[in-house]
Write a protein that holds these residues in place. Structure first.
Motif, PDB file in Angstrom:
ATOM      1  N   GLU A  55      16.528  10.310  15.952  1.00  0.00           N
ATOM      2  CA  GLU A  55      17.154  11.567  15.546  1.00  0.00           C
ATOM      3  C   GLU A  55      16.495  12.190  14.318  1.00  0.00           C
ATOM      4  O   GLU A  55      16.810  13.318  13.965  1.00  0.00           O
ATOM      5  N   MET A  56      15.583  11.463  13.665  1.00  0.00           N
ATOM      6  CA  MET A  56      14.918  11.979  12.462  1.00  0.00           C
ATOM      7  C   MET A  56      13.964  13.108  12.809  1.00  0.00           C
ATOM      8  O   MET A  56      13.288  13.060  13.822  1.00  0.00           O
ATOM      9  N   THR A  80       4.308   5.995   3.969  1.00  0.00           N
ATOM     10  CA  THR A  80       3.754   6.963   3.017  1.00  0.00           C
ATOM     11  C   THR A  80       2.255   6.824   2.807  1.00  0.00           C
ATOM     12  O   THR A  80       1.580   7.854   2.668  1.00  0.00           O
ATOM     13  N   PRO A  81       1.661   5.617   2.793  1.00  0.00           N
ATOM     14  CA  PRO A  81       0.201   5.570   2.652  1.00  0.00           C
ATOM     15  C   PRO A  81      -0.530   6.251   3.815  1.00  0.00           C
ATOM     16  O   PRO A  81      -1.529   6.946   3.611  1.00  0.00           O
ATOM     17  N   LEU A  82      -0.042   6.067   5.026  1.00  0.00           N
ATOM     18  CA  LEU A  82      -0.650   6.720   6.184  1.00  0.00           C
ATOM     19  C   LEU A  82      -0.510   8.240   6.075  1.00  0.00           C
ATOM     20  O   LEU A  82      -1.462   8.979   6.311  1.00  0.00           O
ATOM     21  N   THR A  83       0.672   8.688   5.697  1.00  0.00           N
ATOM     22  CA  THR A  83       0.906  10.119   5.550  1.00  0.00           C
ATOM     23  C   THR A  83       0.012  10.714   4.469  1.00  0.00           C
ATOM     24  O   THR A  83      -0.594  11.772   4.673  1.00  0.00           O
ATOM     25  N   ALA A  84      -0.104  10.035   3.339  1.00  0.00           N
ATOM     26  CA  ALA A  84      -0.968  10.524   2.257  1.00  0.00           C
ATOM     27  C   ALA A  84      -2.422  10.569   2.718  1.00  0.00           C
ATOM     28  O   ALA A  84      -3.146  11.530   2.423  1.00  0.00           O
ATOM     29  N   GLY A  85      -2.862   9.548   3.440  1.00  0.00           N
ATOM     30  CA  GLY A  85      -4.229   9.532   3.965  1.00  0.00           C
ATOM     31  C   GLY A  85      -4.490  10.671   4.930  1.00  0.00           C
ATOM     32  O   GLY A  85      -5.560  11.285   4.906  1.00  0.00           O
ATOM     33  N   MET A  86      -3.517  10.955   5.789  1.00  0.00           N
ATOM     34  CA  MET A  86      -3.668  12.057   6.737  1.00  0.00           C
ATOM     35  C   MET A  86      -3.766  13.393   6.001  1.00  0.00           C
ATOM     36  O   MET A  86      -4.599  14.240   6.343  1.00  0.00           O
ATOM     37  N   ILE A  87      -2.937  13.588   4.991  1.00  0.00           N
ATOM     38  CA  ILE A  87      -2.966  14.839   4.226  1.00  0.00           C
ATOM     39  C   ILE A  87      -4.297  14.992   3.506  1.00  0.00           C
ATOM     40  O   ILE A  87      -4.913  16.064   3.541  1.00  0.00           O
ATOM     41  N   LEU A  88      -4.767  13.924   2.864  1.00  0.00           N
ATOM     42  CA  LEU A  88      -6.058  13.988   2.182  1.00  0.00           C
ATOM     43  C   LEU A  88      -7.198  14.230   3.166  1.00  0.00           C
ATOM     44  O   LEU A  88      -8.144  14.961   2.851  1.00  0.00           O
ATOM     45  N   LEU A 145       7.418  10.610   9.250  1.00  0.00           N
ATOM     46  CA  LEU A 145       6.161  10.415   8.540  1.00  0.00           C
ATOM     47  C   LEU A 145       6.364   9.643   7.239  1.00  0.00           C
ATOM     48  O   LEU A 145       5.495   8.894   6.817  1.00  0.00           O
ATOM     49  N   MET A 146       7.511   9.794   6.606  1.00  0.00           N
ATOM     50  CA  MET A 146       7.768   9.112   5.345  1.00  0.00           C
ATOM     51  C   MET A 146       8.083   7.627   5.524  1.00  0.00           C
ATOM     52  O   MET A 146       8.199   6.894   4.549  1.00  0.00           O
ATOM     53  N   GLU A 147       8.161   7.146   6.757  1.00  0.00           N
ATOM     54  CA  GLU A 147       8.317   5.710   6.998  1.00  0.00           C
ATOM     55  C   GLU A 147       7.035   4.959   6.656  1.00  0.00           C
ATOM     56  O   GLU A 147       7.045   3.755   6.486  1.00  0.00           O
ATOM     57  N   CYS A 159      13.170 -15.213   9.020  1.00  0.00           N
ATOM     58  CA  CYS A 159      14.294 -14.953   9.928  1.00  0.00           C
ATOM     59  C   CYS A 159      14.431 -13.479  10.307  1.00  0.00           C
ATOM     60  O   CYS A 159      15.265 -13.135  11.137  1.00  0.00           O
ATOM     61  N   ALA A 160      13.641 -12.614   9.716  1.00  0.00           N
ATOM     62  CA  ALA A 160      13.776 -11.175   9.959  1.00  0.00           C
ATOM     63  C   ALA A 160      13.315 -10.790  11.360  1.00  0.00           C
ATOM     64  O   ALA A 160      12.376 -11.353  11.900  1.00  0.00           O
ATOM     65  N   VAL A 161      14.012  -9.815  11.922  1.00  0.00           N
ATOM     66  CA  VAL A 161      13.600  -9.178  13.167  1.00  0.00           C
ATOM     67  C   VAL A 161      12.721  -8.010  12.738  1.00  0.00           C
ATOM     68  O   VAL A 161      13.108  -7.230  11.866  1.00  0.00           O
ATOM     69  N   THR A 162      11.528  -7.896  13.313  1.00  0.00           N
ATOM     70  CA  THR A 162      10.604  -6.857  12.870  1.00  0.00           C
ATOM     71  C   THR A 162      10.205  -5.933  14.015  1.00  0.00           C
ATOM     72  O   THR A 162      10.241  -6.312  15.182  1.00  0.00           O
ATOM     73  N   GLU A 163       9.843  -4.731  13.627  1.00  0.00           N
ATOM     74  CA  GLU A 163       9.271  -3.768  14.566  1.00  0.00           C
ATOM     75  C   GLU A 163       8.503  -2.740  13.748  1.00  0.00           C
ATOM     76  O   GLU A 163       8.818  -2.506  12.589  1.00  0.00           O
ATOM     77  N   ARG A 164       7.501  -2.140  14.374  1.00  0.00           N
ATOM     78  CA  ARG A 164       6.698  -1.126  13.689  1.00  0.00           C
ATOM     79  C   ARG A 164       7.244   0.267  13.990  1.00  0.00           C
ATOM     80  O   ARG A 164       7.519   0.597  15.132  1.00  0.00           O
ATOM     81  N   PHE A 165       7.385   1.036  12.913  1.00  0.00           N
ATOM     82  CA  PHE A 165       7.757   2.437  13.003  1.00  0.00           C
ATOM     83  C   PHE A 165       6.703   3.202  12.220  1.00  0.00           C
ATOM     84  O   PHE A 165       6.462   2.910  11.054  1.00  0.00           O
ATOM     85  N   MET A 166       6.059   4.165  12.852  1.00  0.00           N
ATOM     86  CA  MET A 166       4.984   4.946  12.244  1.00  0.00           C
ATOM     87  C   MET A 166       3.918   3.996  11.669  1.00  0.00           C
ATOM     88  O   MET A 166       3.444   4.150  10.562  1.00  0.00           O
ATOM     89  N   LEU A 167       3.575   2.979  12.455  1.00  0.00           N
ATOM     90  CA  LEU A 167       2.548   1.989  12.130  1.00  0.00           C
ATOM     91  C   LEU A 167       2.866   1.150  10.900  1.00  0.00           C
ATOM     92  O   LEU A 167       1.998   0.503  10.338  1.00  0.00           O
ATOM     93  N   SER A 168       4.117   1.129  10.453  1.00  0.00           N
ATOM     94  CA  SER A 168       4.534   0.334   9.316  1.00  0.00           C
ATOM     95  C   SER A 168       5.603  -0.654   9.763  1.00  0.00           C
ATOM     96  O   SER A 168       6.591  -0.253  10.395  1.00  0.00           O
ATOM     97  N   ARG A 169       5.414  -1.925   9.440  1.00  0.00           N
ATOM     98  CA  ARG A 169       6.362  -2.954   9.864  1.00  0.00           C
ATOM     99  C   ARG A 169       7.640  -2.858   9.032  1.00  0.00           C
ATOM    100  O   ARG A 169       7.596  -2.821   7.812  1.00  0.00           O
ATOM    101  N   LYS A 170       8.781  -2.822   9.716  1.00  0.00           N
ATOM    102  CA  LYS A 170      10.098  -2.780   9.085  1.00  0.00           C
ATOM    103  C   LYS A 170      10.835  -4.075   9.411  1.00  0.00           C
ATOM    104  O   LYS A 170      10.671  -4.650  10.482  1.00  0.00           O
TER     105      LYS A 170
END
Length: 113
Positions: free
Chosen positions: A78-79, A89-97, A85-87, A50-61
């Motif tokens: 407004e963020m 975290t695996p993508l952000t960690a991968g980018m940093i590495l 980027l913290m939405e 029943c959840a409404v979903t959308e992707r933010f920073m390539l992560s489904r919320k």
């Protein structure tokens, strides 16, 4: 909220067993762990049916309804960039590495390391 229903059966996949089952306050269903996500604004369990979903920073919320989704969109716009980027975290960690790896490669190629 975790609920003991005595049946231990997910309404989506009808799996039965000894897992943790959650009650979706949005639609009233009992769901297994694989069909339960955390609602982004409220932090409560919601079923994937029943959840409404959308992707933010390539992560489904997951959201209870369109109104919660719109409220989060407003907050997301407004963020600052580092919070966006913290939405994901695996993508952000991968980018940093990746950046660190390229930096080490460039420095070692130039003879600095």
């Amino acid at each position: 909220m975790t609920l003991e229903n005595g049946i231990h059966r997910c309404v989506h996949c009808e799996s039965a067993g000894e897992g943790t089952y959650s009650y979706c306050e949005n639609c009233g269903s009992i769901n297994c762990d694989s069909h339960t996500k955390t609602e982004r604004l409220e932090g409560e369990p919601i079923c994937t049916g029943c959840a409404v979903t959308e992707r933010f920073m390539l992560s489904r919320k997951y959201f209870y309804d369109q109104e919660n989704l719109e409220q989060f969109r407003t907050e997301y716009e407004e963020m600052p960039v580092h919070e966006k980027l913290m939405e994901n975290t695996p993508l952000t960690a991968g980018m940093i590495l990746g950046v660190l790896g390229v930096l080490v490669f460039v420095l070692s190629s130039a003879g600095f390391i």
